[in-house]
Motif scaffolding. Structure first.
Motif, PDB file in Angstrom:
ATOM      1  N   ILE A 101      32.812  39.445  35.517  1.00  0.00           N
ATOM      2  CA  ILE A 101      33.594  40.375  36.325  1.00  0.00           C
ATOM      3  C   ILE A 101      34.485  39.602  37.300  1.00  0.00           C
ATOM      4  N   ARG A 102      33.927  38.564  37.909  1.00  0.00           N
ATOM      5  CA  ARG A 102      34.693  37.738  38.850  1.00  0.00           C
ATOM      6  C   ARG A 102      35.881  37.083  38.153  1.00  0.00           C
ATOM      7  N   LYS A 103      35.631  36.504  36.972  1.00  0.00           N
ATOM      8  CA  LYS A 103      36.714  35.853  36.228  1.00  0.00           C
ATOM      9  C   LYS A 103      37.751  36.864  35.766  1.00  0.00           C
ATOM     10  N   ALA A 104      37.315  38.079  35.434  1.00  0.00           N
ATOM     11  CA  ALA A 104      38.263  39.121  35.033  1.00  0.00           C
ATOM     12  C   ALA A 104      39.177  39.487  36.204  1.00  0.00           C
ATOM     13  N   LEU A 105      38.587  39.660  37.377  1.00  0.00           N
ATOM     14  CA  LEU A 105      39.397  39.985  38.550  1.00  0.00           C
ATOM     15  C   LEU A 105      40.324  38.836  38.931  1.00  0.00           C
ATOM     16  N   GLN A 106      39.845  37.600  38.826  1.00  0.00           N
ATOM     17  CA  GLN A 106      40.703  36.455  39.127  1.00  0.00           C
ATOM     18  C   GLN A 106      41.857  36.353  38.136  1.00  0.00           C
ATOM     19  N   GLY A 107      41.583  36.646  36.867  1.00  0.00           N
ATOM     20  CA  GLY A 107      42.647  36.639  35.866  1.00  0.00           C
ATOM     21  C   GLY A 107      43.679  37.719  36.132  1.00  0.00           C
ATOM     22  N   LEU A 108      43.219  38.908  36.546  1.00  0.00           N
ATOM     23  CA  LEU A 108      44.149  39.986  36.881  1.00  0.00           C
ATOM     24  C   LEU A 108      44.959  39.647  38.127  1.00  0.00           C
ATOM     25  N   GLU A 115      45.296  42.822  43.585  1.00  0.00           N
ATOM     26  CA  GLU A 115      45.357  42.000  44.794  1.00  0.00           C
ATOM     27  C   GLU A 115      44.151  42.313  45.666  1.00  0.00           C
ATOM     28  N   LYS A 116      43.817  41.378  46.551  1.00  0.00           N
ATOM     29  CA  LYS A 116      42.708  41.581  47.476  1.00  0.00           C
ATOM     30  C   LYS A 116      43.153  42.482  48.615  1.00  0.00           C
ATOM     31  N   ARG A 117      42.232  43.320  49.078  1.00  0.00           N
ATOM     32  CA  ARG A 117      42.495  44.179  50.221  1.00  0.00           C
ATOM     33  C   ARG A 117      42.038  43.480  51.492  1.00  0.00           C
ATOM     34  N   PRO A 118      42.676  43.759  52.609  1.00  0.00           N
ATOM     35  CA  PRO A 118      42.259  43.116  53.858  1.00  0.00           C
ATOM     36  C   PRO A 118      40.854  43.531  54.307  1.00  0.00           C
ATOM     37  N   ASP A 119      40.438  44.752  53.958  1.00  0.00           N
ATOM     38  CA  ASP A 119      39.117  45.227  54.357  1.00  0.00           C
ATOM     39  C   ASP A 119      38.047  44.969  53.297  1.00  0.00           C
ATOM     40  N   ARG A 127      53.315  46.682  40.840  1.00  0.00           N
ATOM     41  CA  ARG A 127      53.718  46.213  39.515  1.00  0.00           C
ATOM     42  C   ARG A 127      52.606  46.474  38.492  1.00  0.00           C
ATOM     43  N   GLY A 128      51.375  46.274  38.916  1.00  0.00           N
ATOM     44  CA  GLY A 128      50.240  46.522  38.026  1.00  0.00           C
ATOM     45  C   GLY A 128      50.108  47.987  37.674  1.00  0.00           C
ATOM     46  N   MET A 129      50.343  48.856  38.654  1.00  0.00           N
ATOM     47  CA  MET A 129      50.262  50.291  38.402  1.00  0.00           C
ATOM     48  C   MET A 129      51.337  50.721  37.412  1.00  0.00           C
ATOM     49  N   GLN A 130      52.533  50.162  37.548  1.00  0.00           N
ATOM     50  CA  GLN A 130      53.610  50.483  36.611  1.00  0.00           C
ATOM     51  C   GLN A 130      53.248  50.033  35.201  1.00  0.00           C
ATOM     52  N   GLN A 131      52.675  48.840  35.089  1.00  0.00           N
ATOM     53  CA  GLN A 131      52.316  48.306  33.773  1.00  0.00           C
ATOM     54  C   GLN A 131      51.208  49.141  33.125  1.00  0.00           C
ATOM     55  N   LEU A 132      50.176  49.497  33.899  1.00  0.00           N
ATOM     56  CA  LEU A 132      49.086  50.294  33.353  1.00  0.00           C
ATOM     57  C   LEU A 132      49.554  51.686  32.955  1.00  0.00           C
TER      58      LEU A 132
END
Length: 154
Positions: A101-108, A115-119, A127-132
């Motif tokens: 899961i960690r590697k999947a998120l890092q790849g994305l 992207e990481k959230r501040p909280d 851009r990701g939302m448009q692609q999906l």
């Protein structure tokens, strides 16, 4: 008037398969070397049989983060966990392995989809939302084409 199609309008299985195929065809996602021998959790006896399982997991993780902004590795470990039973002990819930899961998120994140959230946690980028949504639209359009062709074929 054409209705805009989002990921929420699309069938989950078909979207995950289409996005995994897109990621594999694109060739920009780095698959870890250990992906062919890794188990997805303690509840599994063997590694997945599908050689493209990591692409499918990445597509599924992207879909989960789309639906639940702020989801982190811990929450996704619960989501992908399952029942674990050893010998005569009653089955209990066990969380999934965190490495895939960690590697999947890092790849994305490397692709600019997440992207990481501040909280804490992760969220889908614009851009990701448009692609999906674009891939979801192609899946829905393909479904409509099959439905029309099935209706008019002899």
């Amino acid at each position: 008037m054409v209705k805009a199609v989002t990921l929420k309008d699309c069938d989950a299985n078909k979207f995950v398969a289409a996005y995994a195929k897109y990621l594999k065809k694109q060739g920009k996602l780095n698959v870890p070397k250990w992906a062919d021998i890794a188990k997805t959790g303690i509840q599994c006896e063997l590694a997945p049989h599908d050689p493209d399982w990591f692409y499918i997991r990445v597509a599924s993780v992207a879909r989960q983060v789309y639906y639940r902004p702020g989801a982190g590795i811990g929450g996704l470990k619960k989501r992908y966990g399952g029942s674990y039973q050893k010998n005569c002990i009653r089955p209990h819930f066990q969380k999934a392995a965190g490495g895939p899961i960690r590697k999947a998120l890092q790849g994305l994140e490397d692709l600019g989809i997440v992207e990481k959230r501040p909280d804490g946690g992760r969220q889908i980028t614009k851009r990701g939302m448009q692609q999906l949504d674009q891939i979801a639209g192609s899946v829905v359009l393909e479904k409509k084409k099959r439905k029309i062709s099935a209706r008019w074929s002899p």
